[in-house]
Design an enzyme around this catalytic site. Structure first.
Site, PDB file in Angstrom:
ATOM      1  N   THR A 104       0.768  -1.181   0.166  1.00 43.63           N
ATOM      2  CA  THR A 104       0.037   0.060  -0.022  1.00 43.63           C
ATOM      3  C   THR A 104       0.641   1.356  -0.084  1.00 43.63           C
ATOM      4  O   THR A 104       2.043   1.161   0.491  1.00 43.63           O
ATOM      5  CB  THR A 104      -0.858  -0.087   1.068  1.00 43.63           C
ATOM      6  OG1 THR A 104      -1.738   1.176   1.374  1.00 43.63           O
ATOM      7  CG2 THR A 104       0.070  -0.148   2.587  1.00 43.63           C
ATOM      8  N   ASP A 105       0.291   2.280  -0.537  1.00 41.14           N
ATOM      9  CA  ASP A 105       1.006   3.575  -0.354  1.00 41.14           C
ATOM     10  C   ASP A 105       0.935   3.998   1.037  1.00 41.14           C
ATOM     11  O   ASP A 105       1.742   4.965   1.179  1.00 41.14           O
ATOM     12  CB  ASP A 105       0.385   4.617  -1.308  1.00 41.14           C
ATOM     13  CG  ASP A 105      -1.054   4.889  -1.221  1.00 41.14           C
ATOM     14  OD1 ASP A 105      -1.819   4.459  -0.169  1.00 41.14           O
ATOM     15  OD2 ASP A 105      -1.761   5.821  -1.756  1.00 41.14           O
ATOM     16  N   GLU A 106       0.202   3.618   1.962  1.00 40.72           N
ATOM     17  CA  GLU A 106       0.181   4.253   3.163  1.00 40.72           C
ATOM     18  C   GLU A 106       1.483   3.824   3.971  1.00 40.72           C
ATOM     19  O   GLU A 106       1.648   4.493   5.109  1.00 40.72           O
ATOM     20  CB  GLU A 106      -1.144   3.497   3.983  1.00 40.72           C
ATOM     21  CG  GLU A 106      -2.407   3.922   3.474  1.00 40.72           C
ATOM     22  CD  GLU A 106      -3.493   3.447   4.172  1.00 40.72           C
ATOM     23  OE1 GLU A 106      -3.310   3.527   5.629  1.00 40.72           O
ATOM     24  OE2 GLU A 106      -4.547   2.868   3.766  1.00 40.72           O
ATOM     25  N   TYR A 119      -1.795  -0.265  10.960  1.00 41.04           N
ATOM     26  CA  TYR A 119      -1.833  -1.198   9.675  1.00 41.04           C
ATOM     27  C   TYR A 119      -0.606  -1.049   8.709  1.00 41.04           C
ATOM     28  O   TYR A 119      -0.062  -1.867   8.086  1.00 41.04           O
ATOM     29  CB  TYR A 119      -3.123  -0.997   8.961  1.00 41.04           C
ATOM     30  CG  TYR A 119      -3.180  -1.019   7.533  1.00 41.04           C
ATOM     31  CD1 TYR A 119      -3.055  -2.346   7.113  1.00 41.04           C
ATOM     32  CD2 TYR A 119      -3.196  -0.058   6.448  1.00 41.04           C
ATOM     33  CE1 TYR A 119      -2.920  -2.644   5.621  1.00 41.04           C
ATOM     34  CE2 TYR A 119      -3.395  -0.274   5.353  1.00 41.04           C
ATOM     35  CZ  TYR A 119      -3.136  -1.662   4.761  1.00 41.04           C
ATOM     36  OH  TYR A 119      -3.135  -1.975   3.522  1.00 41.04           O
ATOM     37  N   LYS A 157       2.373  -3.047   7.259  1.00 38.32           N
ATOM     38  CA  LYS A 157       2.700  -3.257   5.698  1.00 38.32           C
ATOM     39  C   LYS A 157       3.945  -3.124   5.691  1.00 38.32           C
ATOM     40  O   LYS A 157       4.796  -3.475   4.620  1.00 38.32           O
ATOM     41  CB  LYS A 157       1.691  -2.618   5.201  1.00 38.32           C
ATOM     42  CG  LYS A 157       0.406  -3.240   4.885  1.00 38.32           C
ATOM     43  CD  LYS A 157       0.084  -4.791   4.372  1.00 38.32           C
ATOM     44  CE  LYS A 157       0.555  -4.782   2.940  1.00 38.32           C
ATOM     45  NZ  LYS A 157       0.365  -6.066   2.434  1.00 38.32           N
TER      46      LYS A 157
END
Length: 350
Positions: A130-132, A157, A161
Site C-alpha cells: 500500500t501507499d500508506e 496497519y 505493511k
C-alpha cells in the site's frame, strides 16, 4: 502461468483471480476465509478448470509447504493481509500476526520451494502493498509518493505493511529470492467489503442513515479502480524487473468530502430519495480517526515508463460503475452486513 494468489477471496485478490482466469492463467487461490473474505467474489472463476482453492492461513507453515508441493506454482502474488486501518487501531495484534508473521512464513515457504526446484529462473514472488507505508503528504499537488519516498508509516496497519515490505526486500538481498513489489493507492469497485468508505456511503445512503465523514472531509486520497489494479498486478508479475518496486496509482485525487458528494449525486440520479431531497442531506461530520493521514498521492511514472501501464477508468466512470454494482447486487452485500464489526464505528482510539 500457474499463479498462487494469497487472499484471493478478498476484495483485490478476487479481482486478480477473476482477471487471471479470464486470461488463461492457472490460479491457486489460498485464503483463510476470515471475516472479510467471500467465496462468492470468485464464484464464476471457480467454475473454470484453471481454478483451484486451498483454505489455509498464511501463518501456518506446514499448510503452506503442502500447498507449494501440491500445486508447484510459477509465481506467487501475495495479497493476503489485514487491511482496515480502523480495525488496526482497535486490535493491532492481528495486523502484526497476519501482515508480518504471515509474510515471513510465505517468504520461507516460497524460498524452500524455489530452492528445492533448482531455483527456476522464471519464478517470481510478487508482494502487493500500500501507499500508506509512505506516511502523509502536504497539500501541494506537486509532491507525490515515488518508489524512493522514505517510509513513514503512521498507523498499526501501515506499520505492519511497511515491515512486510522490508522483509520481502531482505529475502531478495540475503537469499536471492526473485521478488517484485507494488504499492497501490486506495482501491474501490465491485465486491468492496462493506466496512470501507465507498460501500459504507452507498449502503448507508440507501438505508436512510447518516453518511459519516471523518473530521472536515479534507483528507485526500488517490482512487484506483480495482480492475485496473488487477491488470497492473498481472503485468508486474510477468514483466516487472526483479527486485524492482512499482507504485500503482489511479491518477484520481479527491478529498473525502468531494468523493462522498459525488456518490450522493450519482445515487440521486440512479435511486432518488422518496422525499425528493438529495442524499447529501445525510452527510454528517464525525470525530476524526487518530493519526489520520492528510493526503496520499502516487507518482506512477515508473510503471508507465517501464511497463507501459496507465489506469483506464476515471474516478467518475468508476464510481458510476460501483454504485450500479451495489444497486444490482443487494444479495451479496446484505449477506456480509451481519459479520463482526461491520457497520460499527471502529478505530476511535478509546
Amino acid at each position: 502461468m500457474k499463479i498462487l494468489v494469497t487472499g484471493g477471496a478478498g476484495f483485490i485478490g478476487s479481482a486478480v483471480v477473476r482477471l487471471a482466469i479470464s486470461r488463461g492463467h492457472q490460479v491457486v487461490n489460498l485464503d483463510a476465509l476470515t471475516y472479510a473474505a467471500c467465496l462468492a467474489n470468485v464464484a464464476e472463476a471457480a467454475q473454470s478448470p484453471l481454478y483451484a482453492f486451498e483454505q489455509a492461513d498464511i501463518r501456518d507453515r506446514a499448510a503452506l509447504d503442502r500447498v507449494f508441493e501440491a500445486h508447484k506454482p510459477d509465481a506467487v502474488m501475495h495479497l493476503a493481509a489485514e487491511s482496515h486501518v480502523d480495525r488496526s487501531i482497535d486490535g493491532p495484534g492481528d495486523f502484526v500476526e497476519t501482515n508480518i508473521t504471515g509474510t515471513y512464513q510465505m517468504l520461507e515457504a516460497a524460498r524452500k520451494y524455489w530452492t528445492a526446484a533448482g531455483k527456476p529462473e522464471g519464478f517470481r514472488f510478487h508482494h502487493i502493498s500500500t501507499d500508506e507505508v509512505y506516511g502523509s503528504l502536504p497539500a501541494d499537488p506537486a509532491v507525490m509518493f515515488t518508489e524512493d519516498t522514505a517510509y513513514d508509516p503512521r498507523s498499526p496497519y501501515s506499520a505492519s505493511k511497511a515491515a512486510s515490505d522490508h522483509l520481502v526486500r531482505a529475502w531478495a538481498e540475503t537469499y536471492g529470492l526473485p521478488v517484485v513489489l507494488t504499492n497501490c493507492s486506495n482501491n474501490y469497485g465491485p465486491y468492496h467489503f462493506p466496512e470501507k468508505l465507498i460501500p459504507v456511503v452507498i449502503l448507508n445512503a440507501l438505508a436512510g442513515k447518516e453518511l459519516p465523514i471523518y473530521g472536515d472531509g479534507s483528507n485526500v486520497r488517490d482512487w484506483l479502480y480495482v480492475e485496473d489494479h488487477a491488470d497492473a498486478l498481472l503485468l508486474v508479475v510477468q514483466k516487472g524487473a526483479l527486485g524492482r518496486s512499482y507504485n500503482i496509482g489511479g491518477e484520481n485525487e479527491r478529498s473525502n468530502l468531494e468523493l462522498v458528494q459525488t456518490l450522493c449525486e450519482i445515487l440521486d440520479g440512479k435511486r432518488p430519495r422518496a422525499d425528493g431531497a438529495s442524499y447529501k442531506d445525510q452527510i454528517t461530520f464525525v470525530t476524526d480517526r487518530p493519526g489520520h493521514d492528510a493526503r496520499y498521492a502516487i507518482d506512477p511514472s515508473r510503471i508507465r515508463d517501464e511497463l507501459g501501464w496507465r489506469p483506464s477508468v476515471t474516478v467518475e466512470e468508476g464510481l458510476e460503475r460501483t454504485v450500479q454494482w451495489y444497486l444490482d447486487n443487494e444479495t451479496w452485500w446484505r449477506a456480509l452486513q451481519d459479520r463482526d464489526g461491520v457497520g460499527q464505528r471502529l478505530g476511535t482510539g478509546k
